[in-house]
Design a protein around this motif. Sequence first.
Motif, mmCIF file in Angstrom:
data_model
loop_
_atom_site.group_PDB
_atom_site.id
_atom_site.type_symbol
_atom_site.label_atom_id
_atom_site.label_comp_id
_atom_site.label_asym_id
_atom_site.label_seq_id
_atom_site.Cartn_x
_atom_site.Cartn_y
_atom_site.Cartn_z
ATOM 1 N N HIS A 213 0.809 -1.227 0.000
ATOM 2 C CA HIS A 213 0.000 0.000 0.000
ATOM 3 C C HIS A 213 0.843 1.278 0.000
ATOM 4 O O HIS A 213 0.385 2.321 -0.454
ATOM 5 N N PHE A 214 2.052 1.183 0.504
ATOM 6 C CA PHE A 214 2.850 2.390 0.709
ATOM 7 C C PHE A 214 3.886 2.633 -0.393
ATOM 8 O O PHE A 214 4.686 3.554 -0.296
ATOM 9 N N LYS A 215 3.873 1.826 -1.439
ATOM 10 C CA LYS A 215 4.866 1.960 -2.497
ATOM 11 C C LYS A 215 4.390 2.926 -3.582
ATOM 12 O O LYS A 215 3.324 2.761 -4.158
ATOM 13 N N ASP A 216 5.177 3.943 -3.848
ATOM 14 C CA ASP A 216 4.974 4.881 -4.960
ATOM 15 C C ASP A 216 3.586 5.520 -4.980
ATOM 16 O O ASP A 216 2.913 5.541 -6.025
ATOM 17 N N PRO A 217 3.119 6.078 -3.865
ATOM 18 C CA PRO A 217 1.767 6.657 -3.889
ATOM 19 C C PRO A 217 1.616 7.810 -4.882
ATOM 20 O O PRO A 217 0.568 7.920 -5.534
ATOM 21 N N ASP A 218 2.624 8.662 -5.000
ATOM 22 C CA ASP A 218 2.513 9.790 -5.936
ATOM 23 C C ASP A 218 2.418 9.303 -7.377
ATOM 24 O O ASP A 218 1.636 9.837 -8.178
ATOM 25 N N LEU A 219 3.203 8.293 -7.706
ATOM 26 C CA LEU A 219 3.152 7.726 -9.050
ATOM 27 C C LEU A 219 1.790 7.107 -9.322
ATOM 28 O O LEU A 219 1.221 7.278 -10.408
ATOM 29 N N ARG A 220 1.256 6.403 -8.348
ATOM 30 C CA ARG A 220 -0.052 5.767 -8.537
ATOM 31 C C ARG A 220 -1.146 6.811 -8.731
ATOM 32 O O ARG A 220 -2.046 6.631 -9.564
ATOM 33 N N ILE A 221 -1.084 7.893 -7.973
ATOM 34 C CA ILE A 221 -2.049 8.985 -8.156
ATOM 35 C C ILE A 221 -1.914 9.572 -9.553
ATOM 36 O O ILE A 221 -2.911 9.818 -10.252
ATOM 37 N N ALA A 222 -0.676 9.815 -9.979
ATOM 38 C CA ALA A 222 -0.442 10.415 -11.296
ATOM 39 C C ALA A 222 -0.976 9.528 -12.416
ATOM 40 O O ALA A 222 -1.567 10.018 -13.386
ATOM 41 N N LYS A 223 -0.782 8.217 -12.286
ATOM 42 C CA LYS A 223 -1.288 7.297 -13.313
ATOM 43 C C LYS A 223 -2.811 7.352 -13.388
ATOM 44 O O LYS A 223 -3.401 7.321 -14.478
ATOM 45 N N GLY A 224 -3.439 7.453 -12.218
ATOM 46 C CA GLY A 224 -4.894 7.530 -12.205
ATOM 47 C C GLY A 224 -5.407 8.829 -12.802
ATOM 48 O O GLY A 224 -6.371 8.825 -13.591
ATOM 49 N N ILE A 225 -4.776 9.939 -12.461
ATOM 50 C CA ILE A 225 -5.189 11.226 -12.996
ATOM 51 C C ILE A 225 -4.999 11.268 -14.500
ATOM 52 O O ILE A 225 -5.865 11.747 -15.245
ATOM 53 N N LYS A 226 -3.884 10.745 -14.963
ATOM 54 C CA LYS A 226 -3.640 10.731 -16.411
ATOM 55 C C LYS A 226 -4.730 9.965 -17.134
ATOM 56 O O LYS A 226 -5.223 10.396 -18.189
ATOM 57 N N TRP A 227 -5.142 8.828 -16.577
ATOM 58 C CA TRP A 227 -6.142 8.003 -17.252
ATOM 59 C C TRP A 227 -7.505 8.688 -17.309
ATOM 60 O O TRP A 227 -8.186 8.655 -18.333
ATOM 61 N N ILE A 228 -7.904 9.346 -16.226
ATOM 62 C CA ILE A 228 -9.227 9.986 -16.247
ATOM 63 C C ILE A 228 -9.233 11.259 -17.086
ATOM 64 O O ILE A 228 -10.304 11.741 -17.481
ATOM 65 N N LEU A 229 -8.043 11.806 -17.379
ATOM 66 C CA LEU A 229 -7.970 13.005 -18.220
ATOM 67 C C LEU A 229 -8.049 12.677 -19.715
ATOM 68 O O LEU A 229 -8.241 13.578 -20.527
ATOM 69 N N GLU A 230 -7.887 11.423 -20.061
ATOM 70 C CA GLU A 230 -7.887 11.047 -21.472
ATOM 71 C C GLU A 230 -9.275 11.238 -22.074
ATOM 72 O O GLU A 230 -10.280 11.180 -21.382
#
Length: 231
Positions: A213-230
């Motif tokens: 759960h604690f690995k790369d939280p910022d990266l995981r958020i960024a991946k999610g934001i990128k996907w919903i912006l498409e």
Amino acid sequence: MIQKSLGTKTVTIFMPETSTPTAVPVVYLNVFEGNGSSEWEACKSADCPPFVLVAIGGLDWNCDMTPWQSKSVFKGGGDFGGKAREHLLYIEESVIPFVEKTLSRQCGLQSAFSAIAGYSLAGLFASWTAFQSVPFTRFASASGSLWFPLFLDYAKENPFQKNPDRFYLSLGDAEEKAKNPVMASVGDCTRGFAKVLEERKIKSILEMNPGNHFKDPDLRIAKGIKWILEE
């Protein structure tokens, strides 16, 4: 970057550095700590499309992010206060008007659409908001705490007020291997929620990431934001 205290909480607005159209997506992000700078940098590194990030900080995490009261599931942890409805009202009545007025007056920008994203309990909050009458049309729950007691039942039993345009879910592949039995249910609960989205024909994805759960939280958020912006 524009930062303002609104009540007991802090709102920070990050705007694209390059020239943008007059209307851009606005993503609201509840943050556990900090002002959203690390998440913003991760989004830039992920080459997200131009958007405005609004980070909301200074939260009472276990209260503001949970939709109803529940006893702690962690040894020595605090109970969950169930103040999500009050926090959502704060976003609707205080944060969004401030953001839209600021963007219009200072930047000549308007919101193309509003989205909400979150990590952990903030991912739970983002998922829960989809069932409320809110201005958000796109949702990202990165390693969301969808194990929260009764949430999956709630999702199965309640309709969306308006069908989301896009819904992103993610999970670390080691999260359901946690020793805590409630935490270990996160895999089944997240897959169960993904099935709810699929059955309701919502454009969605469940993405698996390496680690706990604690690995790369910022990266995981960024991946999610990128996907919903498409699109």
